[in-house]
Write an enzyme that holds these catalytic residues in place. Structure first.
Site: not given
Ligand code: AHR
Length: 501
Positions: A179, A302
């Site tokens: 990110e 994610e």
């Molecule tokens: O999953 C929690 C957080 O969400 C992670 O650290 C980040 O990559 C995302 O914003």
């Protein structure tokens, strides 16, 4: 009342093989994911295998997790891998990325060796997310060498041996940053692309034939990031700067509360989750402008629901910990069906996160441990891994909502492997069952098998330490004759695995 629906399977039509890596997971050093979640320590009174919670290891390996991403997330951009090697009692304790949220420190009890050991125990490949914000290309290059250099060949390989693992770990997947449009350095796309190029160029001397680098892509639909990163990278030779995958993140968020939601909020979340289709397609379309041959794949590393925390067993102590119920399970099934039906463009996906966090498969604490309904979805879908996708089309009730694509209330995917056909269905209708007629083109679908149904009388119900099997699947034998109607209860997930006659 049961609604009528039809599922058309075209046995001859396929977009390819479902990469097992789509059934991947994510575990970050955050809140209770590791400490008192996965990891209890070797000296714990809680049953463990070399420090990892035994009940969780045994449960997790049953669903064939293909890949596990670590150590973050945002945490990765604050992580020094050297903190996590060597004798555990000598490792530094740090204020870590989440310190300002929950006041906890990072003991570094779980580092590279422990994490790879956990992956070996459960049969998953490790996927390391490397710090590209607060360290240097040389430092990460050394981590790759530490992990992958041949036994005894270099000083770092010998150090690995002294720390208990002479043979290389052979970590194949390396993310460069996390990110980076946000907590990974708040970079512009061009800035980040140049960083990626810098890192990947330095890694040339340590990259083996199979090492695969993953570049930071967009947050959901913010495809301008993808375009500008691709554009900047396209100025450099792909031979010098190989990119295996483009990471994208998409959390479908929440609607209402995790355990208290209205019917409207149920559908609101379904619309949000179904947007994953658009997220994948839009990012791929932008990548196609620069990569028409599709040399670079997509890693949705994610994904999941993100409700407010506080409903988990730690009652808010574990950051982001939340309960899951049939609404989350249906979202998981919808999302996995989406990936199966886009297996030509999605090679990897990692649900966030494994334990005591967002959209978790497990909740644990002290001696207690429970599988959530999400766990059962991964169990019911596992036979898709490595299967040849079969084209499906659902004819079912479709809902409309301003700002969203029409939502089909029956989500489905199918695949075939070793003479077995797997069909997975999710009924997005919260109150009505669907009677789904199976229709086949390009072949017949007959045979005996097992039909598994995950549902609960009240979709708000969740599994707790006190009642760990409140939401649990039921399996029964089924024979498909070629003229079949499957009953899919309201708010449920169904899998059918048939030995083709
Ligand atoms: O999953 C929690 C957080 O969400 C992670 O650290 C980040 O990559 C995302 O914003």
């Amino acid at each position: 009342m049961s609604k009528r629906a039809e599922l058309l399977l075209d046995m001859k039509k396929s977009i390819g093989t479902i990469n097992p890596l789509i059934y991947g997971h994510f575990s970050e050093h955050i809140g209770g994911v590791f400490y008192d979640g996965l990891w209890v320590g070797e000296d714990s009174r809680i049953d463990n295998i070399r420090g990892f919670r035994k009940s969780l290891v045994e449960s997790f390996r049953k669903i064939h997790p293909s890949v596990l991403r670590w150590p973050g997330g945002c945490f990765a951009e604050n992580y020094d891998w050297r903190d996590g090697i060597g004798p555990r009692d000598k490792r530094p304790e740090r204020l870590y990325f989440w310190y300002s949220w929950d006041g906890r420190t990072e003991s570094n009890a779980v580092g590279t060796h422990e994490f790879v050991d956990f992956c070996d125990m459960v049969g998953a490949q490790p996927y390391f997310a490397a710090n590209a914000t607060s360290t240097s290309p040389q430092h990460i290059r050394n981590w790759i060498e530490y992990c992958n250099a041949p036994e005894g060949r270099t000083t770092l390989a010998r150090e690995r041996g002294e720390n208990g693992h002479p043979a290389p770990f052979n970590v194949q997947y390396w993310g460069i940053g996390n990110e980076n449009w946000g907590s990974g350095g708040q970079m512009t796309p061009e800035m980040y692309a140049r960083e990626y190029i810098r890192y990947a160029t330095v890694f040339r001397s340590v990259r083996g034939a199979d090492t695969r680098f993953i570049i930071c892509g967009a947050n959901g639909m913010k495809v301008n990031w993808t375009r500008r990163v691709m554009e900047e990278c396209s100025r450099t030779s792909p031979l010098v700067v190989p990119i295996w995958g483009m990471s994208i993140h998409y959390y479908c968020g929440t609607a209402g509360k995790p355990l208290e939601f209205t019917e409207d909020q149920w559908y609101q979340l379904m619309f949000q989750a179904d947007r994953m289709r658009m997220v994948v397609d839009a990012n791929r379309a932008v990548m196609d402008e620069f990569d028409p041959e599709r040399q670079i794949t997509l890693a949705v590393d994610e994904w999941g629901c993100w409700h407010e925390d506080g409903t988990g067993p730690s009652k808010g102590y574990n950051l982001f910990e939340q309960q899951s119920n049939m609404r989350d399970a249906v979202v998981a099934a919808l999302t996995l069906n989406t990936f199966n039906n886009r297996c030509d463009v999605v090679a990897m996906a990692n649900v966030a996160q494994l334990c005591n966090n967002l959209h978790s498969l497990y909740l644990a604490g002290g001696e207690n441990f429970v599988e959530t309904p999400n766990y059962h979805v991964f169990d019911m879908f596992k036979t898709h891994q490595g299967g040849r996708q079969i084209a499906v089309r659902a004819c079912c009730e479709t809902l409309e909502k301003e700002g969203f694509s029409p939502l089909e209330t029956l989500s489905a995917s199918a695949s075939e492997k070793d003479g077995k056909v797997t069909i997975t269905l999710a009924n997005l209708n919260m109150t009505d069952a669907q009677s789904v007629k199976l229709t086949c083109a390009g072949g017949e679908l007959r045979g005996k098998g097992v039909c598994t149904v995950l549902r609960s009388a009240d979709p708000h119900t969740c599994n707790t330490f006190e009642n760990p099997t409140a939401v649990t699947p039921t399996a029964s034998e089924i024979t498909l004759t070629g003229d079949d109607v499957i009953d899919v209860p309201a708010a449920s997930v169904v899998s059918i695995v048939i030995d083709k006659a």
